[in-house]
Enzyme design. Structure first.
Site, PDB file in Angstrom:
ATOM      1  N   ASP A   1       0.853  -1.192   0.000  1.00  0.00           N
ATOM      2  CA  ASP A   1       0.000   0.000   0.000  1.00  0.00           C
ATOM      3  C   ASP A   1       0.880   1.229   0.000  1.00  0.00           C
ATOM      4  O   ASP A   1       1.945   1.210   0.611  1.00  0.00           O
ATOM      5  CB  ASP A   1      -0.736   0.036   1.356  1.00  0.00           C
ATOM      6  CG  ASP A   1      -2.213  -0.177   1.208  1.00  0.00           C
ATOM      7  OD1 ASP A   1      -2.624  -0.687   0.174  1.00  0.00           O
ATOM      8  OD2 ASP A   1      -2.925   0.163   2.158  1.00  0.00           O
TER       9      ASP A   1
ATOM     10  N   LYS B   1      -3.546   3.194  -3.385  1.00  0.00           N
ATOM     11  CA  LYS B   1      -4.889   3.670  -3.703  1.00  0.00           C
ATOM     12  C   LYS B   1      -4.975   5.190  -3.678  1.00  0.00           C
ATOM     13  O   LYS B   1      -6.040   5.754  -3.727  1.00  0.00           O
ATOM     14  CB  LYS B   1      -5.891   3.110  -2.693  1.00  0.00           C
ATOM     15  CG  LYS B   1      -6.156   1.643  -2.914  1.00  0.00           C
ATOM     16  CD  LYS B   1      -7.114   1.137  -1.874  1.00  0.00           C
ATOM     17  CE  LYS B   1      -7.536  -0.263  -2.204  1.00  0.00           C
ATOM     18  NZ  LYS B   1      -8.606  -0.267  -3.204  1.00  0.00           N
TER      19      LYS B   1
ATOM     20  N   MET C   1      -9.069  10.112   7.593  1.00  0.00           N
ATOM     21  CA  MET C   1      -9.547  10.515   6.251  1.00  0.00           C
ATOM     22  C   MET C   1     -10.506  11.701   6.335  1.00  0.00           C
ATOM     23  O   MET C   1     -11.510  11.744   5.607  1.00  0.00           O
ATOM     24  CB  MET C   1     -10.257   9.322   5.553  1.00  0.00           C
ATOM     25  CG  MET C   1      -9.361   8.119   5.362  1.00  0.00           C
ATOM     26  SD  MET C   1     -10.237   6.664   4.770  1.00  0.00           S
ATOM     27  CE  MET C   1     -10.828   5.932   6.308  1.00  0.00           C
TER      28      MET C   1
HETATM   29  N1  SAH Z   1      -5.062   1.241   8.521  1.00  0.00           N
HETATM   30  C1  SAH Z   1      -4.582   2.592   8.724  1.00  0.00           C
HETATM   31  C2  SAH Z   1      -5.609   3.620   8.308  1.00  0.00           C
HETATM   32  C3  SAH Z   1      -5.960   3.589   6.832  1.00  0.00           C
HETATM   33  S1  SAH Z   1      -7.121   4.819   6.389  1.00  0.00           S
HETATM   34  C4  SAH Z   1      -4.174   2.753  10.196  1.00  0.00           C
HETATM   35  O1  SAH Z   1      -4.503   1.895  11.028  1.00  0.00           O
HETATM   36  O2  SAH Z   1      -3.503   3.733  10.506  1.00  0.00           O
HETATM   37  C5  SAH Z   1      -6.058   6.093   5.824  1.00  0.00           C
HETATM   38  C6  SAH Z   1      -6.046   7.243   6.802  1.00  0.00           C
HETATM   39  O3  SAH Z   1      -5.200   6.925   7.902  1.00  0.00           O
HETATM   40  C7  SAH Z   1      -5.455   8.530   6.257  1.00  0.00           C
HETATM   41  O4  SAH Z   1      -6.395   9.254   5.497  1.00  0.00           O
HETATM   42  C8  SAH Z   1      -5.117   9.248   7.538  1.00  0.00           C
HETATM   43  O5  SAH Z   1      -6.276   9.764   8.144  1.00  0.00           O
HETATM   44  C9  SAH Z   1      -4.612   8.106   8.401  1.00  0.00           C
HETATM   45  N2  SAH Z   1      -3.147   7.955   8.369  1.00  0.00           N
HETATM   46  C10 SAH Z   1      -2.450   6.892   7.950  1.00  0.00           C
HETATM   47  N3  SAH Z   1      -1.127   7.079   8.134  1.00  0.00           N
HETATM   48  C11 SAH Z   1      -0.981   8.287   8.709  1.00  0.00           C
HETATM   49  C12 SAH Z   1       0.117   9.046   9.180  1.00  0.00           C
HETATM   50  N4  SAH Z   1       1.364   8.618   9.095  1.00  0.00           N
HETATM   51  N5  SAH Z   1      -0.126  10.259   9.740  1.00  0.00           N
HETATM   52  C13 SAH Z   1      -1.370  10.726   9.855  1.00  0.00           C
HETATM   53  N6  SAH Z   1      -2.460  10.052   9.425  1.00  0.00           N
HETATM   54  C14 SAH Z   1      -2.280   8.855   8.863  1.00  0.00           C
END
Ligand code: SAH
Length: 264
Positions: free
Chosen positions: A37, A59, A172
């Site tokens: 991803d 994505k 998100m």
């Molecule tokens: N599975 C992931 C989330 C996926 S949805 C988890 O558990 O973290 C994708 C969202 O995750 C992004 O739009 C953002 O809101 C958040 N996100 C993922 N990585 C991030 C990061 N390093 N810093 C801030 N937000 C993050």
């Protein structure tokens, strides 16, 4: 034919390769095919063998996104060919990562699955900014919510969330921040409720914006905070050592250390 190796749904954490679990690193070392991803970041690749095939199935990022059905077929096909497939997802695979859907697809195909949890961005990104999402002096708990609905999805009950007293951690949510803050304000949360946005948390590109619910949209635009970012709404934001600073905002280039802020 021997039984297929389980497909591993692996959480890579929020972006700092040092936040991978030992179990994740071991699985990456065994992998012969990795489906990556874009949120998971390239840092995980340091743990794979040079012979491992890497398939980028991101994505986001302005490119056409890889359809979920294609990813599912790819995992199933590679697994049936006898490969050790590791599906690397940002954060935790079961927190807004469509991991549940992938689990369903693999099970439906009769393929065994192993899930390796990762550290979710909704905890780690605020933590890197000094925000403890469940500090009981400020909130009895936390709600993880999505700011972006899947097609046909049901909007969270923002009024109930506003009334709950829980810290709100919104994934998100940046592109809909005006609508989200509007709904929370309409539901009675005070405009001066502390709010934060942490972009690229736990990476060298981390940026933090500390503001209030009433000013959320304005502040994010002024600071050009973009995706991926976690929004935090609630009194726990005050705990960040940076809350009291006169210029309630920071970016990596000024005050942060490698992947988290340091406090005096
Ligand atoms: N599975 C992931 C989330 C996926 S949805 C988890 O558990 O973290 C994708 C969202 O995750 C992004 O739009 C953002 O809101 C958040 N996100 C993922 N990585 C991030 C990061 N390093 N810093 C801030 N937000 C993050």
């Amino acid at each position: 034919m021997s039984a297929p190796h389980p497909v591993v749904l692996l959480g890579a954490g929020p972006g700092d390769p040092e936040l991978l679990t030992i179990k994740a690193v071991k699985a990456l070392r065994r992998a012969t095919v990795v489906l990556l991803d874009d949120l998971a970041g390239e840092g995980v690749l340091r743990y794979i063998r040079c012979s491992t095939r890497v398939l980028r199935v991101g994505k986001r990022g302005g490119c056409a996104s890889t359809p979920q059905a294609f990813i599912d077929r790819l995992m199933i096909g590679e697994c049936r060919r006898g490969e050790r497939v590791v599906r690397v997802k940002g954060g935790d695979p079961f927190v807004f990562g469509r991991g549940g859907e992938e689990l369903d697809a693999l099970r439906a195909a009769g393929i065994p699955v192993e899930v390796i949890s990762g550290i979710t961005a909704g905890i780690a990104a605020p933590a890197a900014a000094g925000i403890p999402v469940t500090d009981r002096r400020h909130a009895p708990g936390v709600a993880f919510v999505t700011g972006h609905l899947r097609e046909g999805g049901v909007e969270p009950d923002w009024a109930a969330l506003a009334a709950s007293g829980l810290t709100l951690v919104i994934y998100m949510g940046v592109s809909r921040c005006d609508e989200l803050s509007g709904r929370l304000l309409a539901a009675g949360l005070p405009a001066d409720t502390p709010a934060a946005a942490v972009q690229n948390g736990c990476t060298p590109a981390m940026r933090l914006c500390l503001t209030t619910l009433g000013d959320l949209g304005e502040s994010l635009r002024r600071e050009a905070i973009g995706s991926p970012a976690i929004l935090v709404v609630g009194d726990v934001v005050r705990v960040s050592g940076l809350w009291a600073q006169p210029s309630n905002r920071l970016s990596m280039d000024t005050t942060c250390s490698a992947t988290s802020l340091s406090f005096r």
